[in-house]
Motif scaffolding. Structure first.
Motif, PDB file in Angstrom:
ATOM      1  N   ASP A 105       0.831  -1.211   0.000  1.00 11.08           N
ATOM      2  CA  ASP A 105       0.000   0.000   0.000  1.00 11.08           C
ATOM      3  C   ASP A 105       0.864   1.258   0.000  1.00 11.08           C
ATOM      4  OD1 ASP A 105      -2.338  -1.427   0.024  1.00 11.08           O
ATOM      5  OD2 ASP A 105      -2.645  -1.286   2.198  1.00 11.08           O
ATOM      6  N   SER A 106       2.020   1.173   0.622  1.00 15.43           N
ATOM      7  CA  SER A 106       2.893   2.346   0.747  1.00 15.43           C
ATOM      8  C   SER A 106       3.698   2.615  -0.517  1.00 15.43           C
ATOM      9  CB  SER A 106       3.844   2.167   1.928  1.00 15.43           C
ATOM     10  OG  SER A 106       4.783   1.123   1.676  1.00 15.43           O
ATOM     11  N   ILE A 107       3.686   1.672  -1.466  1.00 17.30           N
ATOM     12  CA  ILE A 107       4.404   1.856  -2.726  1.00 17.30           C
ATOM     13  C   ILE A 107       3.493   2.567  -3.713  1.00 17.30           C
ATOM     14  CG2 ILE A 107       5.499   0.708  -4.682  1.00 17.30           C
ATOM     15  CD1 ILE A 107       6.255  -1.577  -2.817  1.00 17.30           C
TER      16      ILE A 107
ATOM     17  N   GLU B  27       6.294 -17.204  -0.308  1.00 19.94           N
ATOM     18  CA  GLU B  27       5.050 -17.499  -1.024  1.00 19.94           C
ATOM     19  C   GLU B  27       4.083 -16.322  -0.929  1.00 19.94           C
ATOM     20  OE1 GLU B  27       1.206 -20.434  -0.503  1.00 19.94           O
ATOM     21  OE2 GLU B  27       3.172 -21.161   0.176  1.00 19.94           O
ATOM     22  N   ILE B  28       3.939 -15.774   0.279  1.00 19.72           N
ATOM     23  CA  ILE B  28       3.037 -14.644   0.468  1.00 19.72           C
ATOM     24  C   ILE B  28       3.565 -13.408  -0.262  1.00 19.72           C
ATOM     25  CG2 ILE B  28       2.153 -13.010   2.183  1.00 19.72           C
ATOM     26  CD1 ILE B  28       2.012 -15.393   4.150  1.00 19.72           C
ATOM     27  N   ALA B  29       4.854 -13.138  -0.119  1.00 17.36           N
ATOM     28  CA  ALA B  29       5.436 -11.940  -0.734  1.00 17.36           C
ATOM     29  C   ALA B  29       5.283 -11.948  -2.240  1.00 17.36           C
ATOM     30  CB  ALA B  29       6.916 -11.832  -0.353  1.00 17.36           C
ATOM     31  N   LEU B  30       5.631 -13.062  -2.882  1.00 17.10           N
ATOM     32  CA  LEU B  30       5.553 -13.134  -4.338  1.00 17.10           C
ATOM     33  C   LEU B  30       4.099 -13.101  -4.813  1.00 17.10           C
ATOM     34  CD1 LEU B  30       8.309 -15.820  -4.999  1.00 17.10           C
ATOM     35  CD2 LEU B  30       8.484 -13.354  -5.346  1.00 17.10           C
TER      36      LEU B  30
ATOM     37  N   LEU C   5       2.788  -9.499  -4.312  1.00 14.74           N
ATOM     38  CA  LEU C   5       3.441  -8.540  -5.208  1.00 14.74           C
ATOM     39  C   LEU C   5       2.906  -8.656  -6.627  1.00 14.74           C
ATOM     40  CD1 LEU C   5       5.735  -6.445  -5.716  1.00 14.74           C
ATOM     41  CD2 LEU C   5       7.228  -8.422  -6.197  1.00 14.74           C
ATOM     42  N   PHE C   6       2.900  -9.862  -7.181  1.00 14.16           N
ATOM     43  CA  PHE C   6       2.473 -10.030  -8.567  1.00 14.16           C
ATOM     44  C   PHE C   6       0.959  -9.953  -8.701  1.00 14.16           C
ATOM     45  CE2 PHE C   6       6.684 -12.230  -8.739  1.00 14.16           C
ATOM     46  CZ  PHE C   6       7.291 -11.312  -9.577  1.00 14.16           C
ATOM     47  N   GLY C   7       0.250 -10.190  -7.601  1.00 15.69           N
ATOM     48  CA  GLY C   7      -1.189 -10.009  -7.626  1.00 15.69           C
ATOM     49  C   GLY C   7      -1.588  -8.540  -7.601  1.00 15.69           C
ATOM     50  N   ARG C   8      -0.754  -7.712  -6.986  1.00 15.50           N
ATOM     51  CA  ARG C   8      -1.065  -6.287  -6.847  1.00 15.50           C
ATOM     52  C   ARG C   8      -0.730  -5.516  -8.122  1.00 15.50           C
ATOM     53  NH1 ARG C   8      -1.401  -2.494  -2.478  1.00 15.50           N
ATOM     54  NH2 ARG C   8      -1.978  -4.349  -1.260  1.00 15.50           N
ATOM     55  N   PHE C   9       0.413  -5.839  -8.733  1.00 12.11           N
ATOM     56  CA  PHE C   9       0.894  -5.049  -9.878  1.00 12.11           C
ATOM     57  C   PHE C   9       0.854  -5.885 -11.155  1.00 12.11           C
ATOM     58  CE2 PHE C   9       3.075  -3.244  -6.146  1.00 12.11           C
ATOM     59  CZ  PHE C   9       2.580  -1.952  -6.197  1.00 12.11           C
ATOM     60  N   GLY C  10       0.026  -5.446 -12.085  1.00 11.25           N
ATOM     61  CA  GLY C  10      -0.097  -6.161 -13.351  1.00 11.25           C
ATOM     62  C   GLY C  10       1.139  -6.017 -14.220  1.00 11.25           C
ATOM     63  N   THR C  11       1.824  -4.892 -14.066  1.00 16.14           N
ATOM     64  CA  THR C  11       3.067  -4.664 -14.803  1.00 16.14           C
ATOM     65  C   THR C  11       4.194  -4.445 -13.812  1.00 16.14           C
ATOM     66  OG1 THR C  11       1.914  -3.643 -16.675  1.00 16.14           O
ATOM     67  CG2 THR C  11       4.269  -3.182 -16.453  1.00 16.14           C
TER      68      THR C  11
ATOM     69  N   LEU D 235      21.212  -9.363  -3.766  1.00 19.40           N
ATOM     70  CA  LEU D 235      21.416  -8.128  -4.494  1.00 19.40           C
ATOM     71  C   LEU D 235      21.606  -6.950  -3.552  1.00 19.40           C
ATOM     72  CD1 LEU D 235      18.511  -8.762  -6.988  1.00 19.40           C
ATOM     73  CD2 LEU D 235      20.898  -8.480  -7.698  1.00 19.40           C
ATOM     74  N   GLU D 236      22.365  -5.947  -4.026  1.00 16.62           N
ATOM     75  CA  GLU D 236      22.480  -4.699  -3.277  1.00 16.62           C
ATOM     76  C   GLU D 236      21.219  -3.873  -3.440  1.00 16.62           C
ATOM     77  OE1 GLU D 236      26.005  -2.776  -4.658  1.00 16.62           O
ATOM     78  OE2 GLU D 236      27.352  -4.055  -3.500  1.00 16.62           O
ATOM     79  N   LYS D 237      20.666  -3.840  -4.649  1.00 17.78           N
ATOM     80  CA  LYS D 237      19.440  -3.117  -4.949  1.00 17.78           C
ATOM     81  C   LYS D 237      18.676  -3.890  -6.021  1.00 17.78           C
ATOM     82  CE  LYS D 237      21.274   1.539  -4.004  1.00 17.78           C
ATOM     83  NZ  LYS D 237      21.486   2.898  -4.565  1.00 17.78           N
ATOM     84  N   LEU D 238      17.365  -3.644  -6.078  1.00 14.97           N
ATOM     85  CA  LEU D 238      16.552  -4.244  -7.133  1.00 14.97           C
ATOM     86  C   LEU D 238      15.563  -3.181  -7.635  1.00 14.97           C
ATOM     87  CD1 LEU D 238      15.746  -6.597  -8.881  1.00 14.97           C
ATOM     88  CD2 LEU D 238      14.278  -7.432  -7.036  1.00 14.97           C
ATOM     89  N   PRO D 239      16.031  -2.284  -8.538  1.00 13.87           N
ATOM     90  CA  PRO D 239      15.138  -1.226  -9.043  1.00 13.87           C
ATOM     91  C   PRO D 239      14.134  -1.782 -10.050  1.00 13.87           C
ATOM     92  CG  PRO D 239      17.304  -1.100 -10.093  1.00 13.87           C
ATOM     93  CD  PRO D 239      17.388  -2.195  -9.070  1.00 13.87           C
ATOM     94  N   VAL D 240      12.859  -1.515  -9.801  1.00 13.50           N
ATOM     95  CA  VAL D 240      11.813  -2.001 -10.698  1.00 13.50           C
ATOM     96  C   VAL D 240      10.841  -0.876 -11.027  1.00 13.50           C
ATOM     97  CG1 VAL D 240      11.950  -4.369  -9.810  1.00 13.50           C
ATOM     98  CG2 VAL D 240      10.339  -2.761  -8.774  1.00 13.50           C
ATOM     99  N   LYS D 241      10.139  -1.053 -12.140  1.00 17.82           N
ATOM    100  CA  LYS D 241       9.056  -0.142 -12.528  1.00 17.82           C
ATOM    101  C   LYS D 241       7.737  -0.876 -12.333  1.00 17.82           C
ATOM    102  CE  LYS D 241      10.888   0.707 -16.591  1.00 17.82           C
ATOM    103  NZ  LYS D 241      11.108   1.260 -17.963  1.00 17.82           N
ATOM    104  N   LEU D 242       6.808  -0.208 -11.655  1.00 16.00           N
ATOM    105  CA  LEU D 242       5.530  -0.819 -11.313  1.00 16.00           C
ATOM    106  C   LEU D 242       4.382  -0.068 -11.968  1.00 16.00           C
ATOM    107  CD1 LEU D 242       6.210  -1.069  -7.482  1.00 16.00           C
ATOM    108  CD2 LEU D 242       6.365  -2.965  -9.101  1.00 16.00           C
ATOM    109  N   ALA D 243       3.345  -0.816 -12.308  1.00 19.79           N
ATOM    110  CA  ALA D 243       2.127  -0.196 -12.835  1.00 19.79           C
ATOM    111  C   ALA D 243       0.963  -1.137 -12.612  1.00 19.79           C
ATOM    112  CB  ALA D 243       2.283   0.121 -14.328  1.00 19.79           C
TER     113      ALA D 243
END
Length: 403
Positions: A132-134, A362-365, A368-374, A395-403
């Motif tokens: 929700d905070s993203i 399992e919950i996180a994935l 995450l993929f249920g919330r963001f279609g892209t 990883l040090e960072k994992l930059p992603v684009k969400l939509a």
């Protein structure tokens, strides 16, 4: 017995591109000599059958006191501080039976699959609040916004540790599991030990409904944990309880983004998710090389004899890509029957927190993929860097684009 080539070293390529290196090592010699960053000579194991055998071999010890003595004879000339001297070191991963049996018995009940399953509603709530905070659409470091705060919040609540202190834990933990400068390692180990010692004192005088209070006051057949054992146990549960899952989520998301067909299969059939977590653990698990062991007598492994009093490092990451055990091992397949992987170890020291890590992933994935279609990488995968550690694969960072 086979004569081995010159020892390999753990350089930057080894940290960022281990799978290509491990493929060569398995062919050349699945058991061979290696030199750690600070000069410690070890035997590195990369084959699946060899790894599985050694992980449960009683001739390989993890006794902290004996390891400290052996370490001092091997590393004195380098001036490297002895990591086995820390009050944080007397934990389950550095013990043999009967001490290991006694301590493991005291924590097993907290991490059974049935006990952990009761945490599902709270873990789902934490995941939803973080998502929700993203703000979407947009770019975000998924490690910072989701993969780290989820498991650290869960383990802090489970142990009864103020979540407000989680950033301190992240700093201390990163230093301890990475190739930090010796003085930084000492400073952060002392800071964490001091914090845990003070917290245990509070739990002793003012117990609450949490795992750490239970451990302080637990009595199994009249037996209780000493102060040093409590500090070490709290350290292990805290660090292992979030490090493994942070990296499992991060590595898992990256693997799925790099294999859109597999991500599409998961989106189409969410029932594949539990099995997909096992495949992600196999494909690019959160632990690279398992914690140190040493031989108590000569041990023959395939064509190699490892002498007595030698340190042995087993690569879980390498074993899980062994084509002799897993068909087409470099291919990610969320429908694969990935049972038998070694991502959580094997034998006596199999990860006590494995059920919790599986559930959180399992919950996180799923959330995450249920919330963001892209959801896609923000930049090239080749620009991503991994933490400077031979223990964790993260990883040090994992930059992603969400939509």
């Amino acid at each position: 017995m086979r004569v081995l080539d010159e020892p390999i070293t753990f350089d930057e390529d080894f940290v960022n591109q281990p799978h290509a290196i491990y493929e060569q090592l398995r062919v050349q010699a699945p058991v061979r000599r290696a030199i750690m960053r600070r000069g410690l000579a070890v035997w590195l194991v990369t084959g699946y059958s060899e790894a599985r055998s050694l992980l449960s071999d009683p001739r390989l010890s993890k006794d902290n006191r004996k390891a400290r003595e052996l370490f001092e004879t091997r590393i004195t000339a380098t001036g490297t501080p002895n990591a086995f001297e820390s009050s944080l070191a007397s934990h389950l991963l550095n013990m043999d039976p009967p001490d290991h049996t006694r301590l493991r018995k005291l924590v097993n009940k907290a991490f059974t699959a049935r006990t952990v399953s009761r945490l599902r509603p709270r873990i789902e709530q934490i995941a939803d609040e973080l998502l929700d905070s993203i703000t979407a659409p947009g770019s975000v470091d998924l490690l910072e916004a989701f993969a780290f705060p989820l498991p650290i919040t869960v383990i802090c609540e489970l142990l009864g540790i103020p979540v407000a202190d989680r950033d301190d834990f992240r700093t201390w933990s990163n230093s301890i599991v990475s190739a930090s400068a010796p003085e930084v390692l000492q400073e952060h180990s002392a800071a964490l030990a001091g914090y845990l010692n003070a917290l245990i004192a509070v739990k002793r005088s003012e117990p609450s409904e949490d795992l750490l209070s239970d451990l302080v006051h637990v009595s199994e057949e009249g037996d209780q944990l000493s102060d040093v054992e409590l500090i070490s146990m709290a350290f292990l549960l805290l660090v292992a309880g979030h490090e493994t899952t942070v990296n499992l989520i991060g590595n898992g998301v990256l693997a799925l983004l790099e294999h859109p067909d597999q991500l599409a299969a998961l989106r189409e059939d969410p029932s594949l998710l539990p099995g997909a977590v096992e495949e992600l653990l196999r494909y690019d698990g959160p632990i690279n090389i398992a914690t140190l062991r040493f031989t108590t007598e000569p041990v023959v492994v395939g064509e190699v004899e490892i002498p007595a009093d030698e340190f042995v490092m087993v690569s879980l990451l390498a074993a899980n890509r062994d084509g002799a055990r897993f068909e087409d091992p470099d291919r990610l397949d969320v429908r694969r029957q990935a049972g038998g992987h070694l991502a959580f170890g094997h034998g006596l020291h199999y990860c006590v927190g494995a059920p919790l890590a599986r559930l959180e992933a399992e919950i996180a994935l799923g959330k995450l993929f249920g919330r963001f279609g892209t959801l896609e990488l923000n930049g090239a995968a080749t620009s991503l860097r991994y933490r400077d550690s031979t223990l964790v694969r993260g990883l040090e960072k994992l930059p992603v684009k969400l939509a």
